[in-house]
Design a protein around this motif. Structure first.
Motif, short mmCIF file in Angstrom:
data_model
loop_
_atom_site.label_atom_id
_atom_site.label_comp_id
_atom_site.label_asym_id
_atom_site.label_seq_id
_atom_site.Cartn_x
_atom_site.Cartn_y
_atom_site.Cartn_z
N TRP A 6 4.89 -0.57 -2.60
CA TRP A 6 4.12 -0.52 -3.83
C TRP A 6 4.01 0.93 -4.30
O TRP A 6 4.20 1.86 -3.52
CB TRP A 6 2.74 -1.16 -3.67
N GLN A 7 3.71 1.08 -5.57
CA GLN A 7 3.52 2.40 -6.17
C GLN A 7 2.15 2.94 -5.77
O GLN A 7 1.15 2.24 -5.93
CB GLN A 7 3.62 2.31 -7.69
N ALA A 8 2.11 4.14 -5.22
CA ALA A 8 0.84 4.76 -4.86
C ALA A 8 0.02 5.03 -6.12
O ALA A 8 0.58 5.42 -7.15
CB ALA A 8 1.09 6.06 -4.11
N VAL A 34 -4.13 3.80 2.74
CA VAL A 34 -3.12 2.75 2.95
C VAL A 34 -3.76 1.54 3.64
O VAL A 34 -3.54 0.40 3.23
CB VAL A 34 -1.93 3.29 3.78
N GLU A 35 -4.57 1.78 4.66
CA GLU A 35 -5.24 0.68 5.35
C GLU A 35 -6.18 -0.08 4.42
O GLU A 35 -6.29 -1.30 4.50
CB GLU A 35 -5.99 1.21 6.57
N GLN A 36 -6.83 0.63 3.52
CA GLN A 36 -7.70 0.00 2.53
C GLN A 36 -6.89 -0.96 1.65
O GLN A 36 -7.31 -2.07 1.37
CB GLN A 36 -8.37 1.07 1.68
N GLU A 37 -5.71 -0.54 1.24
CA GLU A 37 -4.85 -1.40 0.42
C GLU A 37 -4.38 -2.62 1.21
O GLU A 37 -4.35 -3.73 0.68
CB GLU A 37 -3.64 -0.60 -0.08
N PHE A 52 6.45 7.20 2.99
CA PHE A 52 6.21 7.53 1.59
C PHE A 52 7.50 8.07 1.01
O PHE A 52 8.13 8.94 1.60
CB PHE A 52 5.08 8.56 1.46
N ARG A 53 7.87 7.55 -0.14
CA ARG A 53 9.10 7.99 -0.81
C ARG A 53 8.75 8.58 -2.16
O ARG A 53 8.11 7.93 -2.97
CB ARG A 53 10.07 6.82 -0.98
N LEU A 60 6.19 6.05 -3.62
CA LEU A 60 6.17 4.66 -3.20
C LEU A 60 5.63 4.63 -1.78
O LEU A 60 5.94 5.50 -0.97
CB LEU A 60 7.56 4.03 -3.21
N VAL A 61 4.84 3.62 -1.49
CA VAL A 61 4.34 3.39 -0.14
C VAL A 61 5.19 2.26 0.43
O VAL A 61 5.33 1.21 -0.19
CB VAL A 61 2.85 2.98 -0.14
N GLU A 62 5.77 2.48 1.59
CA GLU A 62 6.60 1.47 2.24
C GLU A 62 6.01 1.16 3.61
O GLU A 62 5.81 2.06 4.42
CB GLU A 62 8.03 1.98 2.40
N ILE A 63 5.72 -0.09 3.84
CA ILE A 63 5.14 -0.55 5.11
C ILE A 63 6.13 -1.50 5.77
O ILE A 63 6.54 -2.49 5.14
CB ILE A 63 3.80 -1.29 4.88
#
Length: 67
Positions: A6-8, A34-37, A52-53, A60-63
Protein backbone atom coordinates in the motif's frame (compact mmCIF):
# COMPACT_ATOMS: atom_id res chain seq x y z
CA UNK A 1 -1.17 -14.31 4.05
CA UNK A 2 -0.11 -13.00 0.68
CA UNK A 3 2.09 -9.99 0.12
CA UNK A 4 0.40 -6.70 1.00
CA UNK A 5 1.41 -3.45 -0.67
CA UNK A 6 0.00 0.00 0.00
CA UNK A 7 0.97 3.64 -0.42
CA UNK A 8 2.39 5.12 2.77
CA UNK A 9 0.40 8.06 4.11
CA UNK A 10 2.06 11.50 4.21
CA UNK A 11 3.05 11.17 7.89
CA UNK A 12 4.77 7.82 7.33
CA UNK A 13 6.47 9.18 4.19
CA UNK A 14 7.86 12.09 6.24
CA UNK A 15 9.16 9.67 8.89
CA UNK A 16 10.77 7.48 6.23
CA UNK A 17 12.44 10.44 4.50
CA UNK A 18 13.91 11.57 7.83
CA UNK A 19 15.01 8.03 8.68
CA UNK A 20 16.75 7.49 5.34
CA UNK A 21 18.44 10.89 5.68
CA UNK A 22 20.08 9.62 8.86
CA UNK A 23 17.81 10.75 11.67
CA UNK A 24 18.31 8.26 14.48
CA UNK A 25 15.62 6.72 16.64
CA UNK A 26 12.74 6.72 14.17
CA UNK A 27 12.56 3.00 13.41
CA UNK A 28 10.29 2.08 16.38
CA UNK A 29 7.85 4.84 15.37
CA UNK A 30 7.88 3.70 11.73
CA UNK A 31 7.20 0.08 12.66
CA UNK A 32 4.45 1.16 15.08
CA UNK A 33 2.73 2.99 12.20
CA UNK A 34 2.92 -0.15 10.03
CA UNK A 35 1.57 -2.32 12.87
CA UNK A 36 -1.26 0.17 13.38
CA UNK A 37 -2.23 -0.23 9.71
CA UNK A 38 -2.09 -4.03 9.96
CA UNK A 39 -4.39 -3.92 13.01
CA UNK A 40 -6.78 -1.61 11.13
CA UNK A 41 -6.86 -4.26 8.39
CA UNK A 42 -7.68 -6.79 11.14
CA UNK A 43 -4.64 -8.96 10.44
CA UNK A 44 -3.50 -11.17 13.30
CA UNK A 45 0.00 -10.80 14.72
CA UNK A 46 2.46 -12.92 12.76
CA UNK A 47 6.13 -12.88 11.74
CA UNK A 48 6.46 -10.58 8.73
CA UNK A 49 9.08 -8.88 6.59
CA UNK A 50 8.59 -5.14 6.14
CA UNK A 51 10.06 -3.32 3.16
CA UNK A 52 9.73 0.26 1.96
CA UNK A 53 10.10 1.17 -1.69
CA UNK A 54 10.67 4.74 -2.83
CA UNK A 55 8.31 6.00 -5.54
CA UNK A 56 7.82 9.35 -7.24
CA UNK A 57 4.94 10.02 -4.82
CA UNK A 58 6.56 8.84 -1.59
CA UNK A 59 6.92 5.24 -0.41
CA UNK A 60 5.19 1.93 -0.84
CA UNK A 61 4.91 -0.33 2.18
CA UNK A 62 5.40 -4.00 1.34
CA UNK A 63 4.58 -6.71 3.87
CA UNK A 64 5.51 -10.33 3.22
CA UNK A 65 5.00 -13.34 5.45
CA UNK A 66 8.18 -14.60 7.11
CA UNK A 67 8.92 -18.08 5.90
Amino acid sequence: MDTLIWQADPELCALLRSYYQGEAGLWPTIIARVEQELRARQLPPAPRYVRFRRTNDGYLVEIRPAQ
